[in-house]
Scaffold this motif. Sequence first.
Motif, PDB file in Angstrom:
ATOM      1  N   ASP A 273      50.312  48.631 -38.665  1.00 27.48           N
ATOM      2  CA  ASP A 273      49.708  47.368 -39.099  1.00 27.48           C
ATOM      3  C   ASP A 273      50.736  46.262 -39.322  1.00 27.48           C
ATOM      4  O   ASP A 273      50.512  45.361 -40.136  1.00 27.48           O
ATOM      5  CB  ASP A 273      48.901  47.560 -40.397  1.00 27.48           C
ATOM      6  CG  ASP A 273      47.486  48.037 -40.105  1.00 27.48           C
ATOM      7  OD1 ASP A 273      46.988  47.774 -38.995  1.00 27.48           O
ATOM      8  OD2 ASP A 273      46.887  48.675 -40.995  1.00 27.48           O
ATOM      9  N   GLU A 274      51.855  46.320 -38.618  1.00 28.85           N
ATOM     10  CA  GLU A 274      52.830  45.231 -38.763  1.00 28.85           C
ATOM     11  C   GLU A 274      52.286  43.970 -38.088  1.00 28.85           C
ATOM     12  O   GLU A 274      51.603  44.038 -37.073  1.00 28.85           O
ATOM     13  CB  GLU A 274      54.168  45.616 -38.133  1.00 28.85           C
ATOM     14  CG  GLU A 274      54.936  46.640 -38.944  1.00 28.85           C
ATOM     15  CD  GLU A 274      56.344  46.887 -38.394  1.00 28.85           C
ATOM     16  OE1 GLU A 274      56.842  46.054 -37.615  1.00 28.85           O
ATOM     17  OE2 GLU A 274      56.916  47.940 -38.741  1.00 28.85           O
ATOM     18  N   SER A 275      52.615  42.829 -38.649  1.00 30.52           N
ATOM     19  CA  SER A 275      52.157  41.556 -38.089  1.00 30.52           C
ATOM     20  C   SER A 275      53.123  41.073 -37.014  1.00 30.52           C
ATOM     21  O   SER A 275      54.232  41.600 -36.869  1.00 30.52           O
ATOM     22  CB  SER A 275      52.072  40.522 -39.199  1.00 30.52           C
ATOM     23  OG  SER A 275      53.381  40.266 -39.679  1.00 30.52           O
TER      24      SER A 275
ATOM     25  N   TYR B 244      52.262  47.518 -34.305  1.00 30.25           N
ATOM     26  CA  TYR B 244      51.038  46.742 -34.528  1.00 30.25           C
ATOM     27  C   TYR B 244      49.837  47.641 -34.816  1.00 30.25           C
ATOM     28  O   TYR B 244      49.035  47.368 -35.710  1.00 30.25           O
ATOM     29  CB  TYR B 244      50.756  45.845 -33.321  1.00 30.25           C
ATOM     30  CG  TYR B 244      49.578  44.915 -33.523  1.00 30.25           C
ATOM     31  CD1 TYR B 244      49.647  43.874 -34.446  1.00 30.25           C
ATOM     32  CD2 TYR B 244      48.391  45.078 -32.812  1.00 30.25           C
ATOM     33  CE1 TYR B 244      48.575  43.023 -34.646  1.00 30.25           C
ATOM     34  CE2 TYR B 244      47.316  44.232 -33.013  1.00 30.25           C
ATOM     35  CZ  TYR B 244      47.412  43.201 -33.932  1.00 30.25           C
ATOM     36  OH  TYR B 244      46.345  42.361 -34.136  1.00 30.25           O
TER      37      TYR B 244
ATOM     38  N   ARG C 273      51.194  36.136 -39.288  1.00 29.58           N
ATOM     39  CA  ARG C 273      51.678  36.962 -40.386  1.00 29.58           C
ATOM     40  C   ARG C 273      50.833  38.197 -40.521  1.00 29.58           C
ATOM     41  O   ARG C 273      49.729  38.278 -40.029  1.00 29.58           O
ATOM     42  CB  ARG C 273      51.640  36.169 -41.673  1.00 29.58           C
ATOM     43  CG  ARG C 273      50.273  35.587 -41.956  1.00 29.58           C
ATOM     44  CD  ARG C 273      50.366  34.738 -43.184  1.00 29.58           C
ATOM     45  NE  ARG C 273      49.131  34.002 -43.375  1.00 29.58           N
ATOM     46  CZ  ARG C 273      48.892  33.273 -44.462  1.00 29.58           C
ATOM     47  NH1 ARG C 273      49.798  33.179 -45.403  1.00 29.58           N
ATOM     48  NH2 ARG C 273      47.755  32.617 -44.582  1.00 29.58           N
TER      49      ARG C 273
END
Lengths: 540, 540
Positions: B480-482, B476, B540
């Motif tokens: 920057d993964e959702s 995260y 998302r």
Amino acid sequence: MSIRIALAQYRFPVGDIEGNGTKIIEIAAKAQKQGADMVVFPELTITGYPPEDLLLRPSLKARVSDALEQIKQAKLPIAIVIGYPEAQEGKLYNKSMVIYQGDIIADYAKQHLPNYQVFDEKRYFQKGTQTCTFEFKGIPFALTICEDIWYEGPARRAYEAGAQINININGSPYNIDRTAQRHAQVAKVVSQWPMATVYVNHMTGQDELVFDGGSFIVDSNAKIRFTLPSFKEAFEIAELEQTESGWCVKNEQLCPKLSIEEELYNALVTGLADYVNRNGFPGVVLGMSGGIDSALSAAIAVDALGADRVMGVMMPYQYTAKMSLEDAEGQAKLLGIRYEVLPIAEAFEAAQSTLAPVFGDRPVDVTEQNMQSRMRGLFLMSLSNKLGYMVLTTGNKSEMAVGYATLYGDMCGGYNALKDVPKTWVYKLAQWRNSQGLAVPERVITRPPSAELAPDQLDEDSLPPYDILDDIIERYVERDESLDAIVEAGFDRDVAYRIIRLIDINEYKRRQAPEGVRVTQRGFGRDRRYPITHGWKPGR
Amino acid sequence: MSIRIALAQYRFPVGDIEGNGTKIIEIAAKAQKQGADMVVFPELTITGYPPEDLLLRPSLKARVSDALEQIKQAKLPIAIVIGYPEAQEGKLYNKSMVIYQGDIIADYAKQHLPNYQVFDEKRYFQKGTQTCTFEFKGIPFALTICEDIWYEGPARRAYEAGAQINININGSPYNIDRTAQRHAQVAKVVSQWPMATVYVNHMTGQDELVFDGGSFIVDSNAKIRFTLPSFKEAFEIAELEQTESGWCVKNEQLCPKLSIEEELYNALVTGLADYVNRNGFPGVVLGMSGGIDSALSAAIAVDALGADRVMGVMMPYQYTAKMSLEDAEGQAKLLGIRYEVLPIAEAFEAAQSTLAPVFGDRPVDVTEQNMQSRMRGLFLMSLSNKLGYMVLTTGNKSEMAVGYATLYGDMCGGYNALKDVPKTWVYKLAQWRNSQGLAVPERVITRPPSAELAPDQLDEDSLPPYDILDDIIERYVERDESLDAIVEAGFDRDVAYRIIRLIDINEYKRRQAPEGVRVTQRGFGRDRRYPITHGWKPGR
């Protein structure tokens, strides 16, 4: 020829793309119902301003495009001017767009990206290179965004391309005297390139920034003809009409100009209210010492949140004057807030006795003063934990500058309304507030300031008088004047040197201070990025 | 044809322009005496890196030009390559210059200005537009600066202009695996545009950044042939020789490659040492809880400052396990540091009793846990005030991410060595450190982690196991993964949602956390600029 333009000066919370999309549709529908031909929203309406590193999240593009799609789907018969970020081929642009009956009739990428003071737009955006003009209702318009109006190029090129009305959307934070600066700048640009200019700004508190709104219209003769209030959400429809002397505002309306005190006080109230409300706190709790900073903070809190959401706590010790007890209680009654008295003696003395073996025969020094302040911080934070109230910190800019505050003591808290307010202005604001109805007991204003952490202590034992201190701070911090320049302006070298050194070496404290409203030309925070560790020597 | 080039990987303190000027002359004289033809210093040698808003001070220009004048006046018969800021017509450039016998024989303005992650160069500098090549000892050289080497343009244009050796000066902060990334990038550029490349970097801690040095030379066949150590000041002379296959290094020397653990540990030691020493603290004091974070922090502090500058304090309460007391004391003996035991019961219970009337019959909750932590913070800060030692904070990145820490409690302190170290890495580092000689008692590593603020409390009661937690945090925060992407990667949606929410809502705590060494791809601090107040919804 004429056109009715709605100025939509509303809050658009940062990051709430879905909510902002819905809000835009509702407001646009209202504007259309009220007979507007066009409705103008502030810069980056969709994301709020400034979205900071949320702009880097991969789903930004899809989220924004869904929100835009929703707005288009509404197919409203009104021209909707909104701001949004657009990702194209891995690059991001800060854009403005006009949607009419579901079609995009114009879009524009900001040409001048501010990357100074509090702004970091080059961290996120590429600059646009094209002028955007479009025709609507037979009238040639231009789009520009915020910073663009502070340069001469974008307006000139739009004018040369035939535009007659410039729609300029903004995310322009407040600082003292900002309204006058904006009016002067837009009037100057319009006097060179005579397009009537519609300036719409955000109105909201967002962490350390406060956006004051104050949207306005300048006619093509460079006169301010229409203004929205500052520090209030507002919605007004202006009717622009083409006359022999150019585009003028038919329903001219000008809000009364606020005094600097009123403007500043409103900024502090807005900043605090939005921080507390947006972050879901039921209210605030603050230490009331009987001094001016906490007294003004309490008044601001009550004006921001209402008396029932504010709790004052007096935490006396043996150095607390009787007058302080009386005035803190008196003000609490005056404001109608909950008030508690929690003496620190028992806990403070217990801590002292535990530490005594390690302290040995070292003399009493500033340690014991900080311990008192930290015990008060501990009490306040415990109340915050137990009751859910955010601790409101009460230090002013003068104290923050020279480190006249205890880290983890009186600096404990979630937000600081006075963080960027110099002490001399704290007095002016208290007096102004009292002129609107007594909120700060008179004696709090007239007595000499003291931290009351040692016998007969006065601020002026440690610091020069506040008028001198604030002048030096303003020169060094806001205007980047050197020690030599300050001495040349008539200040004592030793005093000025000492203040500058204190400012330099207290960066570490400020780095751990809570957020607070920025109101001056240069506040501590993102506005002034100094290293903690550095070897720059005061001098020239 | 050959040339002897000295690589000067020394500390250049930020802001100490006068001192850095003198240091450059001394080192250049030494290089010349040792037979070097050229000496290369890191980026912005004169000001240190990054000088931040010191670059905005009006006297910068005169201060820098005096320092440069002094270097020229020395008229040393060696080519001195230094970095400095140059103000021209109100604009500032990040430049590199070659001085030989008092004359400027080349100067160059950086073409690519990083303005992402921790970098803010567009806040200060305009970009250069020209390629710079110069001849020295009959050899055609190019100058480039840091970021320039991460693009293909500057090297290509220098190569096309005939340069054979590229002098690239750097201010490149460390993060895990950075050395390999740099080597690969420079080799890639050289394989396209075959110029031997001399890469010189800063070696220093500067607030949250650590510069690892690790300067190196790539020959014109794109092979690393000469390396300076990481995390050490170093000075080496390389002899470059022109052969049939291009420019090679005659006295090839390669430092052994460090493991990630060793590299990372050194980064933490360097960051802490430089922060404490540069800011003039006699030493550090830290709370020793018997847990792994404070145990590793103590080991790092001893390695950074020496045992005689470190003081450990155990502050037990009724929830402190016997094992914790034993292990804290055992480690203090092992490390040879001063150790004190200061029970918090008396002061904590006194505070409780004062607050009791306001708390009323509300149940015991996290408040009482935070109060214990804050009383410990108060004790440590009192020791700091009385003895002059800086409080070393011991929270790790996993805790900072999800807010598993008490603001003004265990977060009290001037600096945090582990701030950007995930908990799983805390264990790896403790094990690596023990492999070099026991420093962390084995039981501290093997026992299940607990904050010991409530009966039988374990971290895993409140948080998922650390390997899962750290994986989600990395995805995260660093990548920057959702939420959706994390769930797709196999994590439980509820767990992932909860962690992401915790990360989002604890920005206010991190904002008041002390500085600490950044070591990952994205640390909390200037590297990740999130609003505190925002409405971005996980998804998302």
